[in-house]
Write a protein that holds these residues in place. Sequence first.
Motif: not given
Length: 213
Positions: A25-26, A33-34, A36-39, A50, A52-53
């Motif tokens: 989770r964000c 979150l999928p 592959e996600h952002r950091h 971790c 979300c966009p």
Amino acid sequence: MRQLTGPGTALLRRLREPAPPQPERCEFCDVHLPGEHRHLADRDERALVCVCPACALLFHQPGAAGGRYRGLSGRYLVDPEHQLDEPAWQALRIPVSTAFLFRDTALDRLVTLYPSPAGAAEAELDEAAWQTVLDGSRLAAELEPDTEALLLRRTAGRIDCYLVPIDVCYELVGRLRLCWHGFDGGAEARAELDGFFGRLSERARTPKAQVRP
């Protein structure tokens, strides 16, 4: 021995089975979150967060959260004009074939880490040697603190060096932990390294030349 049967047996089997992995989770808005996600880089905790966009975009703004969190750039760079040779590698005193280097602003120094069966391990660093070896490299000049790293690998007759987002380095550490065997990782770990650096070579671009006033 008589085997137990009935509804309780299925429950006992389920209790013995490992719990399924929980979806990530964000860290800020708690949305799922999928894979592959952002950091973000958390400079205070020396950790990756971790997100979300939407939250990643929010923390890309200068000064967000007092500058504690920094978004990762997503750059993959290589400098073919500045190749490391064997004497340079020996001067760096890296005890393994693969390592990554980044500037930690919380510690106010360079940090060198390398993959191991226990995760990322820190190597002793001679910062003066690093500065001498990397002097003149556009990758060293481009490197952003906390969020980017120089990822190096030494193979027979070749030393590769890439500038990458720092989460890519920790991804590599995690991949190698899953397939590590023996003292040096074994054939499966070497194959993982070959594939990983092969993908980096396809993705990396040369830094744009700086325009002098």
